[in-house]
Design a protein around this motif. Structure first.
Motif, PDB file in Angstrom:
ATOM      1  N   MET A  17      44.644  46.828  39.788  1.00 44.25           N
ATOM      2  CA  MET A  17      44.923  45.481  39.273  1.00 44.25           C
ATOM      3  C   MET A  17      46.382  45.385  38.828  1.00 44.25           C
ATOM      4  O   MET A  17      47.035  44.345  39.027  1.00 44.25           O
ATOM      5  CB  MET A  17      43.988  45.160  38.113  1.00 44.25           C
ATOM      6  CG  MET A  17      42.536  44.939  38.504  1.00 44.25           C
ATOM      7  SD  MET A  17      42.293  43.413  39.439  1.00 44.25           S
ATOM      8  CE  MET A  17      42.419  42.172  38.145  1.00 44.25           C
ATOM      9  N   ALA A  20      48.532  45.126  41.927  1.00 43.81           N
ATOM     10  CA  ALA A  20      48.403  43.776  42.513  1.00 43.81           C
ATOM     11  C   ALA A  20      49.208  42.763  41.714  1.00 43.81           C
ATOM     12  O   ALA A  20      49.877  41.888  42.289  1.00 43.81           O
ATOM     13  CB  ALA A  20      46.930  43.372  42.559  1.00 43.81           C
ATOM     14  N   CYS A  24      52.395  40.610  43.004  1.00 47.67           N
ATOM     15  CA  CYS A  24      52.415  39.141  42.924  1.00 47.67           C
ATOM     16  C   CYS A  24      53.668  38.651  42.195  1.00 47.67           C
ATOM     17  O   CYS A  24      54.248  37.619  42.570  1.00 47.67           O
ATOM     18  CB  CYS A  24      51.168  38.635  42.209  1.00 47.67           C
ATOM     19  SG  CYS A  24      49.664  38.793  43.194  1.00 47.67           S
ATOM     20  N   THR A 133      44.771  42.455  51.810  1.00 48.23           N
ATOM     21  CA  THR A 133      43.949  43.062  50.761  1.00 48.23           C
ATOM     22  C   THR A 133      44.873  43.409  49.613  1.00 48.23           C
ATOM     23  O   THR A 133      45.342  44.541  49.505  1.00 48.23           O
ATOM     24  CB  THR A 133      43.228  44.328  51.272  1.00 48.23           C
ATOM     25  OG1 THR A 133      44.193  45.153  51.927  1.00 48.23           O
ATOM     26  CG2 THR A 133      42.099  43.992  52.208  1.00 48.23           C
ATOM     27  N   LEU A 135      44.366  43.852  46.538  1.00 47.74           N
ATOM     28  CA  LEU A 135      43.876  44.864  45.608  1.00 47.74           C
ATOM     29  C   LEU A 135      44.045  46.276  46.166  1.00 47.74           C
ATOM     30  O   LEU A 135      43.879  47.247  45.438  1.00 47.74           O
ATOM     31  CB  LEU A 135      42.405  44.598  45.263  1.00 47.74           C
ATOM     32  CG  LEU A 135      42.129  43.290  44.511  1.00 47.74           C
ATOM     33  CD1 LEU A 135      40.645  43.163  44.204  1.00 47.74           C
ATOM     34  CD2 LEU A 135      42.942  43.222  43.224  1.00 47.74           C
ATOM     35  N   LEU A 244      43.815  36.548  40.354  1.00 47.84           N
ATOM     36  CA  LEU A 244      43.337  37.932  40.221  1.00 47.84           C
ATOM     37  C   LEU A 244      42.224  38.033  39.186  1.00 47.84           C
ATOM     38  O   LEU A 244      41.220  38.728  39.391  1.00 47.84           O
ATOM     39  CB  LEU A 244      44.509  38.842  39.835  1.00 47.84           C
ATOM     40  CG  LEU A 244      45.524  39.156  40.939  1.00 47.84           C
ATOM     41  CD1 LEU A 244      46.716  39.914  40.374  1.00 47.84           C
ATOM     42  CD2 LEU A 244      44.867  39.965  42.056  1.00 47.84           C
ATOM     43  N   SER A 247      39.112  36.517  40.626  1.00 48.64           N
ATOM     44  CA  SER A 247      38.526  37.442  41.592  1.00 48.64           C
ATOM     45  C   SER A 247      37.793  38.579  40.888  1.00 48.64           C
ATOM     46  O   SER A 247      36.699  38.981  41.300  1.00 48.64           O
ATOM     47  CB  SER A 247      39.642  38.002  42.481  1.00 48.64           C
ATOM     48  OG  SER A 247      39.183  39.086  43.232  1.00 48.64           O
ATOM     49  N   TYR A 248      38.391  39.086  39.798  1.00 48.65           N
ATOM     50  CA  TYR A 248      37.800  40.229  39.075  1.00 48.65           C
ATOM     51  C   TYR A 248      36.506  39.838  38.360  1.00 48.65           C
ATOM     52  O   TYR A 248      35.496  40.543  38.460  1.00 48.65           O
ATOM     53  CB  TYR A 248      38.821  40.755  38.066  1.00 48.65           C
ATOM     54  CG  TYR A 248      38.316  41.869  37.192  1.00 48.65           C
ATOM     55  CD1 TYR A 248      38.291  43.186  37.646  1.00 48.65           C
ATOM     56  CD2 TYR A 248      37.851  41.603  35.897  1.00 48.65           C
ATOM     57  CE1 TYR A 248      37.822  44.211  36.839  1.00 48.65           C
ATOM     58  CE2 TYR A 248      37.375  42.624  35.090  1.00 48.65           C
ATOM     59  CZ  TYR A 248      37.368  43.920  35.556  1.00 48.65           C
ATOM     60  OH  TYR A 248      36.892  44.928  34.765  1.00 48.65           O
ATOM     61  N   SER A 254      40.144  38.292  46.560  1.00 44.87           N
ATOM     62  CA  SER A 254      41.328  38.051  45.725  1.00 44.87           C
ATOM     63  C   SER A 254      42.345  37.110  46.381  1.00 44.87           C
ATOM     64  O   SER A 254      42.874  36.209  45.715  1.00 44.87           O
ATOM     65  CB  SER A 254      41.992  39.386  45.380  1.00 44.87           C
ATOM     66  OG  SER A 254      42.220  40.137  46.558  1.00 44.87           O
ATOM     67  N   SER A 257      41.266  33.502  46.357  1.00 45.77           N
ATOM     68  CA  SER A 257      41.225  33.032  44.958  1.00 45.77           C
ATOM     69  C   SER A 257      42.623  32.634  44.490  1.00 45.77           C
ATOM     70  O   SER A 257      42.814  31.595  43.856  1.00 45.77           O
ATOM     71  CB  SER A 257      40.656  34.123  44.050  1.00 45.77           C
ATOM     72  OG  SER A 257      39.346  34.448  44.413  1.00 45.77           O
ATOM     73  N   ILE A 258      43.618  33.476  44.809  1.00 45.45           N
ATOM     74  CA  ILE A 258      45.001  33.184  44.407  1.00 45.45           C
ATOM     75  C   ILE A 258      45.487  31.888  45.048  1.00 45.45           C
ATOM     76  O   ILE A 258      46.071  31.016  44.387  1.00 45.45           O
ATOM     77  CB  ILE A 258      45.912  34.371  44.791  1.00 45.45           C
ATOM     78  CG1 ILE A 258      45.576  35.591  43.942  1.00 45.45           C
ATOM     79  CG2 ILE A 258      47.386  33.990  44.635  1.00 45.45           C
ATOM     80  CD1 ILE A 258      46.270  36.865  44.388  1.00 45.45           C
TER      81      ILE A 258
END
Length: 295
Positions: A17, A20, A24, A133, A135, A244, A247-248, A254, A257-258
Motif C-alpha cells: 500500500m 502504491a 500515485c 496492477t 498494488l 486506494l 479498494s482496500y 484498485s 477505484s482510483i
C-alpha cells in the motif's frame, strides 16, 4: 482510533500500500502539469490516443522478455513516440487533421497490442497489460515512475514558458523565431513517458485517467496556469489516495477505484465549481435576471 484505522493504518501496516501511494504521488506530480498543458493546447484526446498507442510496444516487449520492466517500458515508449511522429507526418503531407490521424493509429495500435498479448500470453497477462496492477508495483517500477516524474518536472521548468506562449498565441512564437516544432515534439515525448509510467500502475486503458480527469476538473476551480497544474496534481493524488482506501476497505479493483474517484471529482467540479460550471452559470443567470427586472 477508528479514523486512524480507516485512513492511515493500511499504509502503515502493508508495504504494497505504501509503494502504491508513493507511485500515485509521483504520477500525480508528473501528470498534473502535463494534463493541464494538454487541456490548454486542446489535445485532450491526443493523450487518450497515445495511452493506447503504447500497447503494441509493451506487448512486443512482453512477448520477447515476459513481464520485464525495461523491455515493456522501452517498447511502449518507442510505439507511443512512433504514433505521435507518424500522426504529425500524416497531418503535414495530407489534408487530414492530426487528431484524425491519432484516432486512426491508436485504434490500429490497440487492436495490434491486444492481438499480440492474446496470442502469446494468458488472459491474466492481458488484464495486467490493459488494466495494470498498482498494488503489485515493486521497487524497480517505483524507481521508474519517480524518475519519470522528476525528469518531467525538470523539463517543464525549462520549456513550460514556451509551451504556454504557444497555447495562447502560436503566431507570436513563430514570429519571434521560437522553436515551436521542437517544443511540440518535446512535449509529446513528455506525454508518452508519463503514459509509460502510468501504464505500469494503471494499465494502458486507464493510464491517461490520472492525467486528464484532474486537469479537466481543475478548470472549474482555478484559472491561472500554475494554479491549474498544482490543483490538477492535488486532485490526482487525493483521488489516488481515496481510491486506494476504497479498494482496500471494500475489496474492489484498485485501478478502476482510483479512476472512478477522479471521475467523481470531475462531475462534482462540473456541477459545483466556481468557474464556468453548471451551478456557476445558473447563479450568474439568476443574478443577471435580478439586475434586469428589479423588484
Amino acid at each position: 482510533m477508528a479514523l486512524y484505522a480507516a485512513l492511515i493504518q493500511p499504509f502503515v501496516e502493508f508495504g504494497f500500500m505504501r509503494r502504491a501511494l508513493v507511485a500515485c504521488l509521483a504520477l500525480s506530480l508528473g501528470c498534473g502539469p502535463v494534463g493541464t498543458l494538454l487541456v490548454l493546447r486542446r489535445m485532450s484526446l491526443v493523450g487518450d490516443a497515445l495511452s493506447h498507442a503504447v500497447l503494441p510496444g509493451a506487448a512486443i516487449g512482453f512477448m520477447l522478455c515476459g513481464l520485464s520492466l525495461v523491455a515493456m517500458s522501452l517498447g511502449g515508449f518507442i510505439a507511443g513516440l512512433a504514433v505521435a511522429l507518424l500522426s504529425g507526418v500524416v497531418a503535414r503531407v495530407t489534408p487530414q487533421r492530426e487528431d484524425a490521424s491519432f484516432a486512426a493509429l491508436y485504434l490500429i495500435s490497440l487492436a495490434a497490442g491486444v492481438l499480440i498479448v492474446s496470442t502469446r500470453g494468458s488472459n491474466v497477462d492481458l488484464m495486467h497489460v490493459l488494466f495494470g496492477t498498482i498494488l503489485a508495483v515493486d521497487n524497480a517500477s517505483l524507481l521508474l515512475v519517480v524518475s519519470i516524474a522528476t525528469l518531467t518536472l525538470f523539463a517543464l521548468a525549462i520549456i513550460a514558458r514556451g509551451l504556454i506562449v504557444e497555447c495562447f498565441d502560436p503566431g507570436f512564437l513563430r514570429a519571434v523565431g521560437g522553436p515551436s516544432a521542437s517544443l511540440h515534439f518535446l512535449f509529446l515525448v513528455l506525454v508518452v513517458i508519463n503514459l509509460v509510467a502510468g501504464f505500469h500502475a494503471l494499465g494502458t486503458l486507464m493510464a491517461v485517467g490520472l492525467m486528464m480527469l484532474p486537469a479537466t476538473a481543475a478548470r472549474f476551480w482555478v484559472n491561472d496556469v500554475a494554479k491549474l497544474a498544482a490543483t490538477s496534481s492535488a486532485i490526482a493524488f487525493t483521488s489516488a489516495y481515496a481510491g486506494l482506501l476504497l479498494s482496500y476497505h471494500v475489496d474492489l479493483p484498485s485501478g478502476p477505484s482510483i479512476i472512478l474517484v477522479a471521475g467523481s471529482v470531475y462531475l462534482i467540479s462540473l456541477l459545483a465549481g466556481p468557474r464556468g460550471s453548471v451551478g456557476a452559470r445558473i447563479l450568474m443567470r439568476q443574478h443577471d435576471q435580478a439586475q434586469t427586472w428589479p423588484e
